[in-house]
Write a protein that holds these residues in place. Structure first.
Motif, short mmCIF file in Angstrom:
data_model
loop_
_atom_site.label_atom_id
_atom_site.label_comp_id
_atom_site.label_asym_id
_atom_site.label_seq_id
_atom_site.Cartn_x
_atom_site.Cartn_y
_atom_site.Cartn_z
N UNK A 177 0.83 -1.19 0.00
CA UNK A 177 0.00 0.00 0.00
C UNK A 177 0.88 1.25 0.00
N UNK A 178 0.40 2.29 -0.68
CA UNK A 178 1.19 3.50 -0.85
C UNK A 178 1.56 4.15 0.48
N UNK A 179 0.60 4.29 1.37
CA UNK A 179 0.88 4.95 2.65
C UNK A 179 1.88 4.13 3.46
N UNK A 187 9.65 4.01 4.15
CA UNK A 187 10.78 4.77 3.62
C UNK A 187 11.20 5.87 4.59
N UNK A 188 10.22 6.58 5.13
CA UNK A 188 10.52 7.67 6.07
C UNK A 188 11.16 7.15 7.35
N UNK A 189 10.61 6.06 7.91
CA UNK A 189 11.16 5.51 9.14
C UNK A 189 12.58 4.97 8.93
N UNK A 190 12.83 4.37 7.79
CA UNK A 190 14.18 3.87 7.52
C UNK A 190 15.16 5.04 7.46
N UNK A 191 14.78 6.12 6.79
CA UNK A 191 15.68 7.27 6.67
C UNK A 191 15.92 7.93 8.02
N UNK A 194 21.14 2.76 -1.28
CA UNK A 194 20.51 1.50 -0.89
C UNK A 194 18.99 1.47 -1.02
N UNK A 195 18.35 2.60 -1.00
CA UNK A 195 16.88 2.63 -1.03
C UNK A 195 16.34 3.08 -2.39
N UNK A 196 17.08 2.87 -3.45
CA UNK A 196 16.66 3.35 -4.77
C UNK A 196 15.38 2.67 -5.24
N UNK A 197 15.18 1.40 -4.92
CA UNK A 197 13.98 0.69 -5.36
C UNK A 197 12.73 1.30 -4.73
N UNK A 198 12.77 1.50 -3.43
CA UNK A 198 11.62 2.10 -2.73
C UNK A 198 11.37 3.52 -3.22
N UNK A 199 12.44 4.29 -3.41
CA UNK A 199 12.30 5.67 -3.89
C UNK A 199 11.69 5.70 -5.29
N UNK A 200 12.11 4.78 -6.16
CA UNK A 200 11.55 4.72 -7.51
C UNK A 200 10.07 4.34 -7.49
N UNK A 240 8.18 7.40 -6.52
CA UNK A 240 8.13 8.35 -7.63
C UNK A 240 7.11 7.92 -8.68
N UNK A 241 7.06 6.62 -8.97
CA UNK A 241 6.07 6.13 -9.92
C UNK A 241 4.65 6.32 -9.40
N UNK A 242 4.48 6.11 -8.10
CA UNK A 242 3.16 6.31 -7.49
C UNK A 242 2.73 7.78 -7.60
#
Length: 102
Positions: free
Chosen positions: A2-4, A10-14, A50-56, A59-61
């Motif tokens: 899910x998007x949220x 992603x935010x918690x990891x950063x 390291x988080x390029x997949x999640x970031x991409x 971005x697509x979303x």
């Protein structure tokens, strides 16, 4: 996913990465402001690599939401209803409307 949930993860990891680096640098004995600066730069670099997949995926979303948009039927109905209501005039008809009427 899910998007949220993806955004939160992603935010918690950063934030967690920053906190861990900051704590590690503070334990070494580096001043707090230098620790914060170094932790920020290092957390950015590590998350970028390291988080390029999640970031991409995020971005697509965002791109999907922007191009396809979402229709809020309730908001459209409320806007149509408020546009159709006629409001009484703000001024009474007894007041002069132009300087020449005075």
């Amino acid at each position: 996913m899910k998007t949220s949930t993806r955004w939160l993860l992603y935010s918690f990891i950063r934030v967690g990465l920053f906190a861990a680096l900051f704590a590690g640098l503070m334990l070494i004995g580096i001043e707090w402001w230098l620790s914060a600066l170094f932790a920020t730069v290092l957390a950015f670099a590590i998350s970028y690599l390291l988080l390029h997949k999640t970031r991409d995926e995020l971005a697509l979303d965002l791109q999907h939401r922007r191009t396809h948009g979402s229709v809020d039927v309730d908001a459209d109905a409320e806007n149509d209803a408020s546009d159709s209501v006629s409001y009484p005039a703000a001024r009474s008809t007894d007041e002069p409307t132009t300087p020449s009427d005075r």
